[in-house]
Write an enzyme that holds these catalytic residues in place. Structure first.
Site, mmCIF file in Angstrom:
data_model
loop_
_atom_site.group_PDB
_atom_site.id
_atom_site.type_symbol
_atom_site.label_atom_id
_atom_site.label_comp_id
_atom_site.label_asym_id
_atom_site.label_seq_id
_atom_site.Cartn_x
_atom_site.Cartn_y
_atom_site.Cartn_z
ATOM 1 N N ASP A 66 86.414 138.910 9.537
ATOM 2 C CA ASP A 66 85.060 138.370 9.656
ATOM 3 C C ASP A 66 84.013 139.435 9.385
ATOM 4 O O ASP A 66 84.338 140.620 9.236
ATOM 5 C CB ASP A 66 84.863 137.749 11.054
ATOM 6 C CG ASP A 66 85.445 138.614 12.176
ATOM 7 O OD1 ASP A 66 85.598 139.835 11.972
ATOM 8 O OD2 ASP A 66 85.737 138.071 13.253
ATOM 9 N N ASP A 135 86.092 134.335 25.494
ATOM 10 C CA ASP A 135 85.922 132.877 25.444
ATOM 11 C C ASP A 135 87.053 132.196 24.666
ATOM 12 O O ASP A 135 86.979 131.006 24.375
ATOM 13 C CB ASP A 135 84.557 132.514 24.831
ATOM 14 C CG ASP A 135 84.428 132.932 23.359
ATOM 15 O OD1 ASP A 135 85.377 133.534 22.812
ATOM 16 O OD2 ASP A 135 83.379 132.646 22.759
ATOM 17 N N HIS A 137 88.123 132.960 21.591
ATOM 18 C CA HIS A 137 88.024 132.915 20.123
ATOM 19 C C HIS A 137 89.040 133.846 19.456
ATOM 20 O O HIS A 137 89.499 134.810 20.060
ATOM 21 C CB HIS A 137 86.595 133.222 19.645
ATOM 22 C CG HIS A 137 86.145 134.641 19.775
ATOM 23 N ND1 HIS A 137 84.834 134.997 19.995
ATOM 24 C CD2 HIS A 137 86.810 135.828 19.707
ATOM 25 C CE1 HIS A 137 84.719 136.305 20.038
ATOM 26 N NE2 HIS A 137 85.902 136.835 19.877
ATOM 27 N N GLU A 142 84.684 130.250 17.378
ATOM 28 C CA GLU A 142 84.275 130.030 18.752
ATOM 29 C C GLU A 142 84.822 128.700 19.275
ATOM 30 O O GLU A 142 85.303 127.874 18.478
ATOM 31 C CB GLU A 142 82.745 130.063 18.834
ATOM 32 C CG GLU A 142 82.126 131.392 18.398
ATOM 33 C CD GLU A 142 82.337 132.536 19.403
ATOM 34 O OE1 GLU A 142 83.362 132.566 20.101
ATOM 35 O OE2 GLU A 142 81.464 133.426 19.467
HETATM 36 P P1 PGA Z 1 87.484 143.286 21.384
HETATM 37 O O1 PGA Z 1 87.091 141.903 20.708
HETATM 38 O O2 PGA Z 1 88.704 143.747 20.686
HETATM 39 O O3 PGA Z 1 86.321 144.208 21.117
HETATM 40 O O4 PGA Z 1 87.690 143.006 22.809
HETATM 41 C C1 PGA Z 1 88.110 140.987 20.430
HETATM 42 C C2 PGA Z 1 87.524 139.736 19.844
HETATM 43 O O5 PGA Z 1 86.361 139.413 20.132
HETATM 44 O O6 PGA Z 1 88.226 139.060 19.081
#
Ligand code: PGA
Length: 259
Positions: A66, A135, A137, A142
Protein backbone atom coordinates in the site's frame (compact mmCIF):
# COMPACT_ATOMS: atom_id res chain seq x y z
CA UNK A 1 -6.36 -24.06 8.75
CA UNK A 2 -3.71 -21.40 8.78
CA UNK A 3 -0.55 -22.59 10.47
CA UNK A 4 -0.18 -20.71 13.76
CA UNK A 5 3.28 -20.48 15.27
CA UNK A 6 3.83 -18.80 18.64
CA UNK A 7 7.42 -17.73 19.25
CA UNK A 8 9.05 -16.07 22.27
CA UNK A 9 10.11 -12.84 20.58
CA UNK A 10 9.70 -10.81 17.37
CA UNK A 11 13.32 -11.65 16.52
CA UNK A 12 12.40 -15.37 16.50
CA UNK A 13 9.56 -14.59 14.10
CA UNK A 14 11.97 -12.60 11.96
CA UNK A 15 14.27 -15.64 11.74
CA UNK A 16 11.45 -18.01 10.71
CA UNK A 17 10.04 -15.68 8.06
CA UNK A 18 13.53 -14.66 6.93
CA UNK A 19 14.51 -18.31 6.45
CA UNK A 20 11.36 -18.94 4.38
CA UNK A 21 12.09 -15.96 2.14
CA UNK A 22 15.79 -16.86 1.72
CA UNK A 23 14.77 -20.42 0.87
CA UNK A 24 12.28 -19.13 -1.70
CA UNK A 25 14.96 -16.96 -3.34
CA UNK A 26 17.38 -19.91 -3.41
CA UNK A 27 14.77 -22.00 -5.23
CA UNK A 28 13.57 -19.16 -7.43
CA UNK A 29 16.12 -16.37 -7.99
CA UNK A 30 13.45 -14.21 -9.67
CA UNK A 31 10.99 -14.64 -6.79
CA UNK A 32 8.26 -12.04 -6.36
CA UNK A 33 8.02 -10.81 -2.79
CA UNK A 34 5.09 -8.96 -1.27
CA UNK A 35 6.56 -6.53 1.21
CA UNK A 36 4.90 -4.62 4.03
CA UNK A 37 5.63 -1.47 6.01
CA UNK A 38 5.08 -0.60 9.67
CA UNK A 39 7.01 -1.86 12.69
CA UNK A 40 5.99 -5.51 12.35
CA UNK A 41 8.11 -6.67 9.38
CA UNK A 42 11.31 -5.00 10.62
CA UNK A 43 12.69 -8.15 12.34
CA UNK A 44 12.23 -10.01 9.05
CA UNK A 45 14.21 -7.41 7.11
CA UNK A 46 16.89 -7.41 9.82
CA UNK A 47 17.22 -11.17 9.56
CA UNK A 48 17.19 -11.14 5.76
CA UNK A 49 19.90 -8.53 5.55
CA UNK A 50 22.30 -11.05 7.15
CA UNK A 51 20.88 -14.12 5.47
CA UNK A 52 21.05 -12.62 1.97
CA UNK A 53 24.56 -11.20 2.27
CA UNK A 54 26.49 -12.62 -0.69
CA UNK A 55 23.33 -14.00 -2.34
CA UNK A 56 22.52 -12.84 -5.87
CA UNK A 57 19.23 -10.97 -5.48
CA UNK A 58 19.52 -9.03 -8.73
CA UNK A 59 16.41 -10.71 -10.18
CA UNK A 60 14.22 -10.61 -7.08
CA UNK A 61 11.11 -8.50 -7.57
CA UNK A 62 8.93 -6.91 -4.90
CA UNK A 63 5.55 -5.24 -4.59
CA UNK A 64 4.48 -3.18 -1.60
CA UNK A 65 1.03 -3.62 -0.10
CA UNK A 66 0.00 0.00 0.00
CA UNK A 67 0.86 3.69 -0.11
CA UNK A 68 -0.57 6.81 1.43
CA UNK A 69 -2.51 9.20 -0.77
CA UNK A 70 -1.83 12.87 -0.25
CA UNK A 71 1.85 12.95 0.71
CA UNK A 72 4.75 13.31 -1.64
CA UNK A 73 6.58 10.10 -2.58
CA UNK A 74 9.78 11.70 -1.27
CA UNK A 75 8.18 12.39 2.14
CA UNK A 76 10.11 10.44 4.79
CA UNK A 77 6.94 8.55 5.79
CA UNK A 78 5.71 7.73 2.30
CA UNK A 79 5.83 3.99 1.74
CA UNK A 80 8.01 4.65 -1.32
CA UNK A 81 10.60 6.10 1.06
CA UNK A 82 10.12 3.48 3.75
CA UNK A 83 10.34 0.52 1.37
CA UNK A 84 13.41 2.06 -0.23
CA UNK A 85 15.23 2.58 3.08
CA UNK A 86 14.04 -0.52 4.94
CA UNK A 87 13.89 -3.09 2.15
CA UNK A 88 15.41 -2.14 -1.21
CA UNK A 89 18.71 -0.71 0.03
CA UNK A 90 19.47 -3.05 2.97
CA UNK A 91 18.57 -6.18 1.00
CA UNK A 92 20.39 -4.98 -2.11
CA UNK A 93 17.36 -5.27 -4.40
CA UNK A 94 17.29 -3.59 -7.81
CA UNK A 95 15.14 -0.43 -7.27
CA UNK A 96 13.69 -0.88 -10.76
CA UNK A 97 12.22 -4.22 -9.67
CA UNK A 98 10.55 -2.86 -6.51
CA UNK A 99 7.11 -1.33 -6.96
CA UNK A 100 4.90 0.67 -4.60
CA UNK A 101 1.39 1.87 -5.52
CA UNK A 102 1.41 5.40 -6.93
CA UNK A 103 -0.49 7.38 -4.30
CA UNK A 104 0.26 10.60 -6.14
CA UNK A 105 -1.25 9.61 -9.47
CA UNK A 106 -3.70 12.11 -10.98
CA UNK A 107 -5.92 9.16 -11.80
CA UNK A 108 -5.85 6.90 -8.74
CA UNK A 109 -8.35 4.43 -10.18
CA UNK A 110 -6.10 3.94 -13.20
CA UNK A 111 -3.04 3.60 -10.93
CA UNK A 112 -4.88 0.94 -8.94
CA UNK A 113 -5.78 -1.05 -12.04
CA UNK A 114 -2.22 -0.72 -13.32
CA UNK A 115 -0.86 -2.02 -10.00
CA UNK A 116 -2.96 -5.16 -10.07
CA UNK A 117 -1.99 -5.63 -13.73
CA UNK A 118 1.71 -5.29 -12.87
CA UNK A 119 1.41 -7.93 -10.13
CA UNK A 120 -0.36 -10.24 -12.56
CA UNK A 121 2.24 -9.59 -15.29
CA UNK A 122 5.03 -10.53 -12.84
CA UNK A 123 3.47 -13.98 -12.54
CA UNK A 124 2.00 -13.18 -9.12
CA UNK A 125 3.44 -12.76 -5.64
CA UNK A 126 5.19 -15.83 -4.26
CA UNK A 127 5.24 -14.81 -0.60
CA UNK A 128 3.32 -11.91 0.91
CA UNK A 129 4.35 -10.50 4.28
CA UNK A 130 1.46 -9.05 6.27
CA UNK A 131 1.05 -7.16 9.51
CA UNK A 132 -2.33 -6.71 11.15
CA UNK A 133 -3.87 -3.47 12.38
CA UNK A 134 -5.34 -3.21 15.86
CA UNK A 135 -8.68 -2.88 14.02
CA UNK A 136 -8.05 -6.14 12.14
CA UNK A 137 -6.98 -4.61 8.84
CA UNK A 138 -4.40 -6.13 6.50
CA UNK A 139 -2.81 -3.77 4.03
CA UNK A 140 -5.09 -0.77 4.47
CA UNK A 141 -8.20 -2.90 4.02
CA UNK A 142 -10.19 -1.45 6.86
CA UNK A 143 -13.20 -3.13 8.51
CA UNK A 144 -15.97 -3.66 5.97
CA UNK A 145 -13.58 -4.27 3.08
CA UNK A 146 -14.86 -6.77 0.54
CA UNK A 147 -13.07 -10.11 0.49
CA UNK A 148 -13.12 -9.75 -3.31
CA UNK A 149 -11.64 -6.23 -3.34
CA UNK A 150 -8.88 -5.24 -5.70
CA UNK A 151 -6.27 -2.50 -5.35
CA UNK A 152 -8.16 0.75 -4.71
CA UNK A 153 -8.38 3.84 -2.54
CA UNK A 154 -9.51 3.30 1.04
CA UNK A 155 -10.28 5.77 3.83
CA UNK A 156 -8.23 5.08 6.96
CA UNK A 157 -10.18 4.58 10.17
CA UNK A 158 -9.60 7.00 13.07
CA UNK A 159 -8.02 4.03 14.90
CA UNK A 160 -5.50 3.41 12.12
CA UNK A 161 -4.62 7.11 11.93
CA UNK A 162 -4.11 7.12 15.70
CA UNK A 163 -1.95 3.97 15.49
CA UNK A 164 0.22 5.57 12.78
CA UNK A 165 0.41 9.01 14.44
CA UNK A 166 3.75 7.98 15.98
CA UNK A 167 5.33 8.44 12.54
CA UNK A 168 3.95 11.98 12.03
CA UNK A 169 4.02 15.27 13.98
CA UNK A 170 0.37 14.75 14.98
CA UNK A 171 -2.59 12.51 14.18
CA UNK A 172 -3.94 15.25 11.91
CA UNK A 173 -0.87 14.86 9.71
CA UNK A 174 -1.58 11.17 9.05
CA UNK A 175 -3.11 10.92 5.58
CA UNK A 176 -6.82 10.14 5.40
CA UNK A 177 -6.57 7.91 2.36
CA UNK A 178 -4.37 5.17 0.97
CA UNK A 179 -4.05 3.11 -2.17
CA UNK A 180 -3.96 -0.50 -1.02
CA UNK A 181 -3.92 -3.94 -2.53
CA UNK A 182 -7.40 -5.37 -2.02
CA UNK A 183 -8.16 -8.49 -0.02
CA UNK A 184 -8.83 -10.30 -3.30
CA UNK A 185 -5.43 -9.15 -4.57
CA UNK A 186 -3.68 -10.31 -1.40
CA UNK A 187 -5.42 -13.69 -1.52
CA UNK A 188 -3.84 -14.35 -4.93
CA UNK A 189 -0.33 -14.46 -3.43
CA UNK A 190 0.89 -18.06 -3.24
CA UNK A 191 1.92 -17.93 0.43
CA UNK A 192 0.77 -15.47 3.08
CA UNK A 193 2.93 -14.86 6.15
CA UNK A 194 1.11 -12.78 8.73
CA UNK A 195 3.06 -11.47 11.72
CA UNK A 196 1.82 -9.80 14.90
CA UNK A 197 3.65 -8.72 18.03
CA UNK A 198 2.69 -7.08 21.29
CA UNK A 199 -0.32 -6.57 23.45
CA UNK A 200 -1.95 -4.03 21.13
CA UNK A 201 -2.46 -6.83 18.58
CA UNK A 202 -3.71 -9.59 20.90
CA UNK A 203 -7.42 -8.87 20.45
CA UNK A 204 -7.16 -8.49 16.66
CA UNK A 205 -5.15 -11.74 16.46
CA UNK A 206 -7.78 -13.66 18.44
CA UNK A 207 -10.61 -12.26 16.31
CA UNK A 208 -8.71 -12.93 13.09
CA UNK A 209 -7.77 -16.51 13.98
CA UNK A 210 -10.68 -17.72 16.09
CA UNK A 211 -13.61 -15.43 15.33
CA UNK A 212 -16.17 -15.86 12.56
CA UNK A 213 -15.25 -15.02 8.97
CA UNK A 214 -16.43 -11.44 8.66
CA UNK A 215 -15.66 -8.33 6.64
CA UNK A 216 -15.65 -6.51 9.99
CA UNK A 217 -12.31 -8.19 10.67
CA UNK A 218 -10.57 -8.06 7.29
CA UNK A 219 -7.74 -10.35 8.45
CA UNK A 220 -10.26 -13.22 8.70
CA UNK A 221 -9.82 -13.36 4.89
CA UNK A 222 -6.69 -15.46 5.54
CA UNK A 223 -8.97 -18.44 6.17
CA UNK A 224 -9.89 -18.36 2.48
CA UNK A 225 -6.25 -18.91 1.55
CA UNK A 226 -4.80 -22.42 1.16
CA UNK A 227 -1.32 -21.56 2.49
CA UNK A 228 -1.14 -19.03 5.28
CA UNK A 229 1.42 -18.98 8.08
CA UNK A 230 0.74 -16.82 11.13
CA UNK A 231 3.69 -16.08 13.41
CA UNK A 232 2.97 -14.22 16.64
CA UNK A 233 4.89 -13.55 19.83
CA UNK A 234 3.68 -14.73 23.24
CA UNK A 235 2.02 -11.43 24.08
CA UNK A 236 0.07 -11.19 20.83
CA UNK A 237 -1.02 -14.83 21.37
CA UNK A 238 -2.38 -14.12 24.85
CA UNK A 239 -6.09 -14.17 23.88
CA UNK A 240 -5.99 -17.32 21.74
CA UNK A 241 -8.31 -19.98 23.15
CA UNK A 242 -6.73 -22.90 21.27
CA UNK A 243 -3.11 -21.99 21.86
CA UNK A 244 -2.21 -25.47 23.17
CA UNK A 245 -3.53 -27.06 19.99
CA UNK A 246 -1.49 -24.75 17.74
CA UNK A 247 1.66 -25.62 19.70
CA UNK A 248 0.83 -29.33 19.42
CA UNK A 249 0.37 -29.11 15.64
CA UNK A 250 3.58 -27.14 15.18
CA UNK A 251 5.62 -29.45 17.43
CA UNK A 252 4.39 -32.49 15.52
CA UNK A 253 4.83 -31.00 12.08
CA UNK A 254 6.44 -33.36 9.55
CA UNK A 255 10.16 -32.57 9.18
CA UNK A 256 9.93 -32.13 5.43
CA UNK A 257 7.39 -29.30 5.65
CA UNK A 258 8.68 -25.74 5.68
CA UNK A 259 6.47 -22.96 6.97
P1 PGA B 1 2.47 -2.07 12.54
O1 PGA B 1 1.23 -1.92 11.56
O2 PGA B 1 3.33 -3.13 11.96
O3 PGA B 1 3.17 -0.73 12.51
O4 PGA B 1 1.92 -2.41 13.85
C1 PGA B 1 0.64 -3.09 11.06
C2 PGA B 1 -0.54 -2.73 10.20
O5 PGA B 1 -1.16 -1.68 10.41
O6 PGA B 1 -0.86 -3.51 9.29
Amino acid sequence: MAEIIVVPTPADAGRLAGAAIADLIARRPDAVLGVATGSTPLPVYDDLQHRLAGVDVSRVRAFALDEYVGIDRDHAESYHSIIHHQVTVPLGLDPDLVQVPDGQADDLERAALDYDAAIRASGGIDLQLLGIGSDGHIGFNEPGSSFASRTRVKTLTPQTRQDNARFFPSVDDVPLHALTQGLGTILEARHLVLLAFGEAKAEAVALALEGPLTARVPATAIHLHPHCTVIVDEVAAAHLADRAFYDYVYTNKPDWQGI
